[in-house]
Design a protein around this motif. Structure first.
Motif, PDB file in Angstrom:
ATOM      1  N   LEU A 126       0.840  -1.195   0.000  1.00 37.53           N
ATOM      2  CA  LEU A 126       0.000   0.000   0.000  1.00 37.53           C
ATOM      3  C   LEU A 126       0.879   1.251   0.000  1.00 37.53           C
ATOM      4  O   LEU A 126       0.675   2.173  -0.791  1.00 37.53           O
ATOM      5  N   VAL A 129       2.555   1.620  -3.330  1.00 34.31           N
ATOM      6  CA  VAL A 129       1.673   2.080  -4.392  1.00 34.31           C
ATOM      7  C   VAL A 129       1.356   3.556  -4.222  1.00 34.31           C
ATOM      8  O   VAL A 129       1.462   4.348  -5.169  1.00 34.31           O
ATOM      9  N   VAL A 130       1.014   3.935  -3.015  1.00 36.83           N
ATOM     10  CA  VAL A 130       0.589   5.308  -2.764  1.00 36.83           C
ATOM     11  C   VAL A 130       1.704   6.305  -3.104  1.00 36.83           C
ATOM     12  O   VAL A 130       1.450   7.379  -3.633  1.00 36.83           O
ATOM     13  N   VAL A 133       3.371   5.110  -7.386  1.00 31.44           N
ATOM     14  CA  VAL A 133       2.639   5.400  -8.618  1.00 31.44           C
ATOM     15  C   VAL A 133       2.684   6.892  -8.975  1.00 31.44           C
ATOM     16  O   VAL A 133       3.104   7.244 -10.078  1.00 31.44           O
ATOM     17  N   ARG A 152      14.673   8.715  -9.782  1.00 38.08           N
ATOM     18  CA  ARG A 152      15.621   7.696 -10.196  1.00 38.08           C
ATOM     19  C   ARG A 152      16.586   7.337  -9.065  1.00 38.08           C
ATOM     20  O   ARG A 152      16.827   6.170  -8.771  1.00 38.08           O
ATOM     21  N   VAL A 153      17.100   8.388  -8.437  1.00 36.59           N
ATOM     22  CA  VAL A 153      18.056   8.158  -7.356  1.00 36.59           C
ATOM     23  C   VAL A 153      17.388   7.414  -6.200  1.00 36.59           C
ATOM     24  O   VAL A 153      17.926   6.444  -5.667  1.00 36.59           O
ATOM     25  N   LEU A 156      17.015   3.862  -7.147  1.00 40.56           N
ATOM     26  CA  LEU A 156      18.300   3.159  -7.175  1.00 40.56           C
ATOM     27  C   LEU A 156      18.787   2.855  -5.763  1.00 40.56           C
ATOM     28  O   LEU A 156      19.299   1.771  -5.497  1.00 40.56           O
ATOM     29  N   TYR A 159      16.968  -0.074  -4.535  1.00 38.83           N
ATOM     30  CA  TYR A 159      17.461  -1.340  -5.077  1.00 38.83           C
ATOM     31  C   TYR A 159      18.764  -1.779  -4.414  1.00 38.83           C
ATOM     32  O   TYR A 159      19.123  -2.943  -4.429  1.00 38.83           O
ATOM     33  N   PHE A 219      -0.267   0.009  15.192  1.00 35.35           N
ATOM     34  CA  PHE A 219       0.186   0.806  14.055  1.00 35.35           C
ATOM     35  C   PHE A 219       1.600   1.329  14.278  1.00 35.35           C
ATOM     36  O   PHE A 219       2.430   1.336  13.380  1.00 35.35           O
ATOM     37  N   ILE A 223       4.407   0.293  11.434  1.00 34.79           N
ATOM     38  CA  ILE A 223       4.682   1.320  10.430  1.00 34.79           C
ATOM     39  C   ILE A 223       6.140   1.292   9.956  1.00 34.79           C
ATOM     40  O   ILE A 223       6.418   1.450   8.769  1.00 34.79           O
ATOM     41  N   ARG A 239       9.512   2.870 -10.838  1.00 38.11           N
ATOM     42  CA  ARG A 239      10.264   2.678 -12.090  1.00 38.11           C
ATOM     43  C   ARG A 239       9.371   2.131 -13.192  1.00 38.11           C
ATOM     44  O   ARG A 239       9.390   2.595 -14.338  1.00 38.11           O
ATOM     45  N   ARG A 242       6.858   4.621 -14.430  1.00 40.12           N
ATOM     46  CA  ARG A 242       7.489   5.607 -15.295  1.00 40.12           C
ATOM     47  C   ARG A 242       7.633   5.070 -16.714  1.00 40.12           C
ATOM     48  O   ARG A 242       7.278   5.747 -17.687  1.00 40.12           O
ATOM     49  N   SER A 243       8.135   3.831 -16.819  1.00 43.57           N
ATOM     50  CA  SER A 243       8.373   3.377 -18.187  1.00 43.57           C
ATOM     51  C   SER A 243       7.060   3.085 -18.921  1.00 43.57           C
ATOM     52  O   SER A 243       6.958   3.337 -20.120  1.00 43.57           O
ATOM     53  N   PHE A 273      -2.835   7.358 -18.086  1.00 37.50           N
ATOM     54  CA  PHE A 273      -2.803   6.517 -16.895  1.00 37.50           C
ATOM     55  C   PHE A 273      -3.862   5.424 -16.973  1.00 37.50           C
ATOM     56  O   PHE A 273      -3.633   4.288 -16.583  1.00 37.50           O
ATOM     57  N   ARG A 277      -3.378   0.887 -16.348  1.00 36.07           N
ATOM     58  CA  ARG A 277      -3.874   0.298 -15.099  1.00 36.07           C
ATOM     59  C   ARG A 277      -3.599  -1.207 -15.003  1.00 36.07           C
ATOM     60  O   ARG A 277      -3.119  -1.689 -13.989  1.00 36.07           O
TER      61      ARG A 277
ATOM     62  N   LEU B 295      25.038  -0.215  -5.013  1.00 43.00           N
ATOM     63  CA  LEU B 295      24.598   0.988  -5.735  1.00 43.00           C
ATOM     64  C   LEU B 295      25.426   1.163  -7.007  1.00 43.00           C
ATOM     65  O   LEU B 295      24.899   1.463  -8.080  1.00 43.00           O
ATOM     66  N   ASN B 298      24.218  -1.053  -9.640  1.00 45.70           N
ATOM     67  CA  ASN B 298      22.945  -0.580 -10.176  1.00 45.70           C
ATOM     68  C   ASN B 298      23.144   0.592 -11.126  1.00 45.70           C
ATOM     69  O   ASN B 298      22.522   0.660 -12.187  1.00 45.70           O
TER      70      ASN B 298
END
Lengths: 353, 314, 532
Positions: A126, A129-130, A133, A152-153, A156, A159, A219, A223, A239, A242-243, A273, A277, B295, B298
């Motif tokens: 959640l 997504v919030v 997106v 992007r940063v 990255l 990741y 909560f 959290i 990511r 975006r693509s 958009f 979906r 990093l 990546n």
């Protein structure tokens, strides 16, 4: 025969109906084969493990007689394939066997720990997504701008960060130093057992019971781990969004819409958009599956009594039935999520037809 | 080939020089064309600051690993129980010491060797297995394809870390087994990729022509299909390396990777975890090292994808 | 996009709630004791089967035994519990217990001689792991009904196969396996002739100060006062033991007052708690021994000089003063301090030169051995310290780290060159350790005496086995103690064991918690005297 009577109308539909049936059968077949394979691999791993499951039961002091007796009781003297056969038979009856460690049915254990993981992963997705997106959409719309760079940063970094380390640092900063969030575990001890267990998800249970104090406490505990998991799915979702968006924005209909003078907001959110979906739901389903995996380390750090830490503990203590059961359940969820996203794709995506 | 290009008259052209030769629109030989493509790719890559940063970090990592004995201020295994848990910037210990009084900086420096070792081995094993399975499945088709792909699906159906965990638990903890376990979990995506590429190549006129010349399937796969799959695989491998490092560190963190006293970064984080509240640096420093290296991979992967595979740029 | 909107709204609301102030420093209710402890080792709560630390902690509070320890006076040794008195027959083989009248189980059923005899017979018949504690007296599933008998309404007699020191027999009855069960209640839940084994895993049927509310594996154990208990009503009406594996977490919980007691604090966290107001630290000597052992099948390690040298290659002091600080104390004998016959002679210290000399005498050059160690932080640190000091004498230690069960499996198969591990006594009698470290009646592989440490290391005990056998039947307490002192003196010099440390348990507690006794080296924790 019904078919014959219905000939006129049925003729054109029948092949399609059959095709669908065939498709369903094939999907089911492949699921069954995949699950069997998954179970077989896990089963073999469990049996070649250098850990002695008998020892796990009898402990260090056991005499050799006790050992031999348990060895036979566990059916370990039978050939491997026979053991596997028994196992499959039991699983088909909803029986994952007994946990070697706490001598309870594994199925019951999994039912007990699963809601914790489900709650954590759901909140994580959640959050992903919030934030992910809108971030992805904005990055695509403002391609090359500072916001795109930041997105992007951020992705990255997501990741690249070891999740167990991020969890530790999060605990150190937000719990140890700032004291903004609750610590490890699902609740402070004093709140434990205050609301009746219905779904096993404390957030939901406390709402059902109308107990706000428990909800707040739960909560504050969930959290941080959920945000950390959410960060990872956010990186992925933003990511991909975006693509997908870039692809749509460069499509002709967008240009047409713009030329027609539609407001940019509408072009972006309604047209572009709207078209991604289905793809997005696929991505979200996949990242959901990935979160289940990320939960293994996160749950270890946050002492979260979920499926991930259940499997890890079981593995480290050679509780093979528990490992098998846990892995089969996670594998099943993986497979189901994949099928689900495939189906969605086929139903809603015009190109896939 | 080399002699061909050396004879190229343009090379002598003072206005253009070697750079001009590399930038030409009209390559004169296959080798020349390849050089031109590579060079323009490199230019594109070089203009990507982030990717360059990644590359530089990785080059540094290799250098650090290579020259570890000269760079490390201390023996990474030397214990000093009297001088344990010293904070960063204390005398002689830039990043402090751990619970056995070992110099953290030196351990991180030596740990880079383990990281590189794991990455290199996995990068050698997993894609090769994937390539083999994928191309054979794609080229052979039929039952072979069905069986191999079903197998791939089964492995894909596992959560990666759980499968790796299970394998290491079965094989026994240790760095080689960790590499093996990670490779076992990493090959299926490569197999799928290679199969997809093979399917598109298999029916091309070019392969048909070669088949007509009498080349056998082995030869076609190894000589003609593999080379065409390589570039997309390389991108994928680079992008996956960060994941490999994280998985390896995760295994180390759970105590299933490199064994003590070797300074594997994930294991170092695990060791420092107990002191996180009072001696934060013990877990923080190796964690940072893992972060920086993954990093870098990546960043590099991202840049490479832009260059080699423009359709996916994202 | 209305779904999207709904999700967003929900999330924003949730976030707002989350960052609303969390309730401040909590305090546990005055009649509830909340303990953080590692309890993942519990596999069952059936006294006939339970054999782990956390399990015996629970068991001690829910089951009474024939004889028991008074938590406020452990030094006194065993005293009456369910048995108000006992008599030993002239041949020393039979002990007859008189059951205290008018006591009841938590169910309300009276405690009868029948319950006592049945509970002990049951433990022998079930033949689970800890059954050796009883079967070493010659009981078998076949003969146990004759050996352990109901004499009359309030008398039970126990007859052993030969004469043993009475203290030895009674000490064994204080172990978890000596817990007395409510036969009526248990047999109501019998399944397939298991004598209630499955039901008792997660339920209690005892007569101790508490009864079990629930045990959730890897989560918590909760107890509530047993209203039928004969003693004064405990101040703590409920006891909740919560599984918290991390020391740092336990510390934070304790600092905040979320728990009353933290039982698994590492030295760093103990130090961190030192100056926290409202928190006190207790140290209690426990029975666990940390040791290394070398396999006598190994051609080099079996040389007496090499065995000796290894004892000089351990940095006892360095470890005790650094990462083991406050948690272990140097102890080089197999009987823990406070045991009958325990000695405090610790002749060995790190001496590389001496070790080198011994190795030279043995005529061995540099060599490599494989040491197995369990994946646990303090053991890994000990292992790495050993690796360091061994290397200085030319011995390369290759560590094999694994889960407890992995390493143990190889240890039991005599497959490791060296083992770094711990041993905790099973019952509070010197024989518990003497009978495993210095006793090995059959050193052949086929004998498979896998329960004995001496056998696991293929050590034939150099003549100590008969001495251990003699000590266990000696009736005179002082003579018996002296026999154990002598055995240990020989053991220190000859054995392939390097005993290093004895455990000290450091407990953090809120300073209003009083009278918490962990059970010392001889038994488990007692909750009933606790006040706060």
């Amino acid at each position: 025969m019904a078919l014959a009577e219905n000939r006129g109308a049925g003729r054109r539909r029948l092949p399609r109906f059959q095709r669908t049936l065939w498709k369903i059968a094939r999907t089911l077949g492949s699921v069954v084969i995949t699950m069997l394979g998954l179970m077989f691999i896990t089963f073999i791993i469990g049996r070649v493990m250098p850990v002695d499951p008998v020892l796990a039961v009898v402990g260090e002091r056991a005499t050799n007689e006790v050992y031999e007796q348990v060895y036979r009781d566990m059916g370990l003297d039978k050939p491997l394939l026979v053991q596997f056969g028994y196992y499959i038979w039991d699983v088909l009856h909803g029986d994952f066997g007994m946990s070697l460690l706490n001598a309870r049915p594994v199925a019951e254990d999994i039912r007990r720990v699963f809601p914790a993981t489900f709650e954590l992963a759901t909140l994580g997705v959640l959050i992903g997504v919030v934030i992910g997106v809108p971030l992805g959409v904005m990055a695509a719309v403002n391609r090359g701008s500072w916001i795109d760079q930041i997105a992007r940063v951020v992705a990255l970094i997501g990741y690249s960060m070891p999740i167990f380390w991020l969890g530790l640092m999060g605990l150190l900063i937000f719990y140890g130093i700032l004291n903004w969030v609750g610590g490890p575990g699902r609740l402070d001890i004093i709140w434990e057992g205050m609301v009746p267990e219905r779904t096993g998800m404390i957030l939901v249970d406390s709402l059902l019971a109308g107990n706000w104090d428990v909800f707040k406490n739960a909560f504050s505990h969930i959290i941080l781990p959920a945000s950390i998991l959410g960060y990872y799915s956010m990186a992925y979702i933003s990511r991909m969004t975006r693509s997908f968006m870039l692809e749509q924005l460069s499509a002709e209909y967008v240009t047409t819409a713009r030329v027609k003078g539609l407001p940019e907001r509408r072009v972006i959110w309604k047209h572009a958009f709207g078209n991604i979906r289905v793809q997005l739901i696929t991505v979200i389903a996949l990242s959901y599956a990935n979160l289940l995996e990320g939960a293994v380390l996160t749950e270890t750090i946050f002492a979260w009594p979920g499926l991930g830490s259940y499997i890890t503990t079981a593995l480290l203590s050679a509780d093979m039935n528990a490992v098998l059961g846990g892995t089969v359940v996670v594998g099943l969820i993986f497979v189901l999520l994949n099928i689900f996203s495939d189906l969605l794709y086929q139903i809603f995506d015009p190109r896939a037809k | 080939m080399m002699s061909d290009s050396l004879d190229d008259p343009r090379l002598d052209d003072p206005r253009l020089g070697f750079r001009g030769w590399l930038l030409t629109d009209t390559p004169t030989s296959r080798f020349h064309a390849r050089c031109v493509a590579l060079y323009s790719g490199w230019l594109k890559f070089r203009s990507n600051t982030m990717a360059m940063l990644g590359l530089i970090i990785l080059i540094l990592l290799v250098l650090i690993a290579a020259f570890a004995p000269w760079l490390a201020p201390h023996d990474p295994l030397a214990q000093d129980l009297a001088g344990r848990l010293k904070p960063p910037l204390s005398e002689g210990h830039l990043l402090g010491t751990d619970s056995l009084g070992r110099d953290i900086l030196s351990r991180i420096i030596y740990g880079s060797r383990i990281t590189l070792y794991i990455v290199t081995l996995v990068a050698l094993i997993a894609p090769v297995v994937g390539l083999l399975v994928g191309t054979v499945a794609g080229y052979a088709g039929g039952i072979v394809d069905a069986v191999l792909m079903r197998l791939t699906d089964i492995f894909l159906a596992f959560p990666r870390l759980v499968l790796a965990l299970a394998f290491v638990a079965a094989l026994g903890a240790g760095i080689e087994n960790a590499v093996l376990a990670i490779s076992i979990t990493a090959w299926p995506p490569y197999a799928r990729l290679a199969r997809a590429e093979t399917l598109t190549i298999r029916n091309s006129d070019y392969i048909a022509a070669i088949r007509l010349q009498g080349a056998g399937p082995m030869r076609i796969i190894t000589r003609h299909i593999w080379p065409l799959c390589i570039s997309s695989l390389i991108v994928r491998v680079t992008l996956d390396m960060a994941g490999v490092i994280l998985t390896a560190a995760g295994l180390g963190f759970l105590g299933l990777g490199a064994q003590p006293p070797s300074p594997e970064w994930g294991a170092m984080v695990a060791e420092g975890r107990r002191f996180i509240l009072d001696h934060w640096w013990v877990a923080t420093m190796p964690g940072l090292a893992i972060f920086i290296v993954s990093l870098a991979f990546n960043l590099l992967g991202d840049g490479l994808r832009d260059v080699l595979d423009p359709k996916d740029a994202g | 996009m209305s779904l999207m909107k709904k999700i967003t709204t929900a999330a924003v609301m949730a976030l707002a709630v989350g960052f609303a102030p969390v309730p401040g420093v909590a305090e546990t209710p005055p009649n509830v004791l909340v303990i953080a402890n590692r309890i993942d080792d519990i596999t069952t709560l059936d006294p006939a089967e339970s054999f782990e630390f956390a399990g015996s902690d629970v068991s001690r509070n829910i089951y009474s035994k024939l004889v028991n320890f008074d938590p406020m006076n452990l030094d006194a040794g065993y005293g009456p519990d369910i048995a108000e008195s006992w008599e030993v027959s002239d041949d020393g083989r039979t002990i007859t217990f008189t059951i205290a009248q008018g006591r009841k189980f938590a169910s309300g059923n009276p405690i009868r001689a029948e319950d006592v005899a049945w509970s002990l017979q049951r433990a022998v018949k079930l033949n689970k792991t800890p059954s050796f504690i009883l079967t070493q007296f010659g009981f078998t599933p076949e003969n146990v009904e004759e050996m352990i008998r109901v004499v009359d309404d309030n008398k039970v007699s126990i007859t052993t196969d030969k004469q043993y020191a009475t203290s030895f027999v009674l000490n064994c009855l204080t172990a978890t396996i000596g817990g007395i069960l409510d036969k009526e209640e248990v047999m109501k839940h019998e399944v397939d002739g298991d004598m209630g084994n499955a039901w008792l895993k997660t339920n209690s049927a005892g007569s101790g100060p508490y009864k079990l509310v629930a045990w959730k594996p890897n989560e918590s154990v909760s107890l509530v006062v047993n209203p039928e208990w004969w003693g004064p009503k405990p101040a703590m009406e409920r006891v909740i033991v919560r599984h918290v594996p991390e020391s740092a977490t336990q510390r934070l919980l304790l600092e905040r007052g979320d728990i009353d007691v933290a039982r698994d604090l590492n030295p760093q966290d103990v130090q961190g708690l030192q100056d926290v107001p409202g928190v006190a630290i207790d140290s209690e000597l426990r029975g666990r021994i940390m040791y290394i052992a070398v396999n006598q099948k190994h051609p080099i390690l079996s040389k007496p000089e090499v065995r000796q040298a290894i004892k000089y290659l351990i940095d006892y002091q360095g470890m005790q003063d650094s990462f083991l600080k406050g948690q272990y104390v140097i102890h080089q004998n197999f009987l823990p301090q406070t045991y009958l016959g325990a000695v405090d002679e610790n002749p060995f210290s790190l001496n590389i030169e001496k070790a080198k000399e011994l190795l030279k005498q043995a005529g061995v050059g540099p060599f490599e051995i494989e040491a197995g160690v369990r994946e646990a932080q303090e053991r890994l640190e000990i292992a790495q310290s050993l690796q360091n000091t061994f290397a200085q004498a030319g011995i390369t230690l290759k560590l094999t780290v694994g889960t407890g069960k992995q390493i143990l499996g190889r240890y039991r198969a005599r497959d490791l060159d060296m083992y770094i591990g711990a041993w905790g006594p099973d019952y509070p009698d010197p024989h518990t350790n003497a009978g495993t470290f210095a006793y090995n009646p059959d050193n052949r592989d086929e004998a498979k005496l896998t329960g004995l440490l001496a056998w696991r290391n293929a050590w034939d005990t150099d003549g100590l086995t008969p001495k251990v056998e003699a000590a266990v039947i000696e009736k005179d307490r002082d003579v018996r103690a002296q026999m154990y002192r002598d055995i240990q003196a020989e053991f220190r010099q000859k054995s392939p064991f390097g005993i290093m440390f004895q455990r000290i348990e450091q407990t953090g507690r809120r300073d209003n918690v009083k009278n918490l006794n962990l059970g010392g080296a001889i038994t488990a924790v007692s909750y009933w005297p606790v006040t706060k």
